[in-house]
Write a protein that holds these residues in place. Structure first.
Motif, mmCIF file in Angstrom:
data_model
loop_
_atom_site.group_PDB
_atom_site.id
_atom_site.type_symbol
_atom_site.label_atom_id
_atom_site.label_comp_id
_atom_site.label_asym_id
_atom_site.label_seq_id
_atom_site.Cartn_x
_atom_site.Cartn_y
_atom_site.Cartn_z
ATOM 1 N N LEU A 174 0.843 -1.168 -0.071
ATOM 2 C CA LEU A 174 0.052 0.047 -0.238
ATOM 3 C C LEU A 174 1.107 1.426 0.011
ATOM 4 C CD1 LEU A 174 -2.890 1.159 0.029
ATOM 5 C CD2 LEU A 174 -2.764 1.030 2.529
ATOM 6 N N ALA A 175 1.860 1.090 0.707
ATOM 7 C CA ALA A 175 2.896 2.443 0.935
ATOM 8 C C ALA A 175 3.461 2.658 -0.574
ATOM 9 C CB ALA A 175 3.809 2.165 1.693
ATOM 10 N N ARG A 176 3.790 1.616 -1.203
ATOM 11 C CA ARG A 176 4.486 1.463 -2.713
ATOM 12 C C ARG A 176 3.318 2.131 -3.449
ATOM 13 N NH1 ARG A 176 4.130 -0.263 -7.338
ATOM 14 N NH2 ARG A 176 2.699 -1.887 -6.665
ATOM 15 N N ARG A 177 2.144 1.839 -3.498
ATOM 16 C CA ARG A 177 1.026 1.923 -4.390
ATOM 17 C C ARG A 177 0.860 3.936 -4.322
ATOM 18 N NH1 ARG A 177 -3.928 -2.426 -4.303
ATOM 19 N NH2 ARG A 177 -2.328 -3.970 -4.999
ATOM 20 N N LEU A 178 0.835 3.843 -2.786
ATOM 21 C CA LEU A 178 0.432 5.498 -2.652
ATOM 22 C C LEU A 178 1.647 6.433 -2.823
ATOM 23 C CD1 LEU A 178 -1.859 5.113 0.312
ATOM 24 C CD2 LEU A 178 -2.364 5.747 -2.082
ATOM 25 N N GLY A 179 3.081 5.770 -2.812
ATOM 26 C CA GLY A 179 4.095 6.550 -2.846
ATOM 27 C C GLY A 179 4.351 7.278 -1.777
#
Length: 151
Positions: free
Chosen positions: A64-69
């Protein structure tokens, strides 16, 4: 001679001013909560987190952190707020006890569907005002701007 060199400076500045105004409007919108279904008021960060989790669920915090940057710490804070609003739930990973999976509750799925509807209405309005070619150019410009801002 490049296209950039052929463009008069007042036109270059005009584009810069329009971009500056757009950024200011986006910042203002980022601060304003909106309602999506029965979820009550959600900030853009919250609803985009709901969107990033998606209907399929089973998303790891790191994914999720990766998807949201954004950082894992920021995701943890967002998820805690969304849990308090009963939009997101955590569950253990079936094969790895160290991993927590995130999914949307029914209320979260409703908010996500309402958010998708907002996007569809926005694009319908754009299509009424712009030609197909202008839509293509708009989408390419947005993609290019996003790529530029990610650097």
């Amino acid at each position: 001679m490049s296209k950039q060199e052929d463009t008069p400076s007042h036109q270059k500045n005009s584009g810069s001013r329009h971009l500056g105004r757009l950024i200011m409007q986006l910042r203002r919108l980022e601060l304003q909560p909106h309602s999506f279904g029965k979820a009550g008021p959600l900030t853009p960060s919250e609803i985009h987190t709901v969107e990033a989790i998606g209907f399929e669920g089973g998303v790891r915090m790191s994914e999720l952190a990766r998807r949201l940057g954004i950082t894992k710490g920021a995701v943890t804070q967002l998820v805690a707020r969304l849990e308090a609003k009963e939009l997101v739930k955590r569950s253990p990973h079936p094969h790895d006890a160290r991993v927590v999976l995130l999914s949307l509750t029914e209320k979260g799925k409703e908010a996500n569907a309402a958010h998708e509807e907002v996007h569809l209405r926005f694009y319908d309005e754009l299509r009424r005002q712009l030609s197909e070619r202008e839509i293509e150019i708009f989408e390419k410009c947005v993609e290019t701007l996003n790529d530029f801002l990610r650097r």
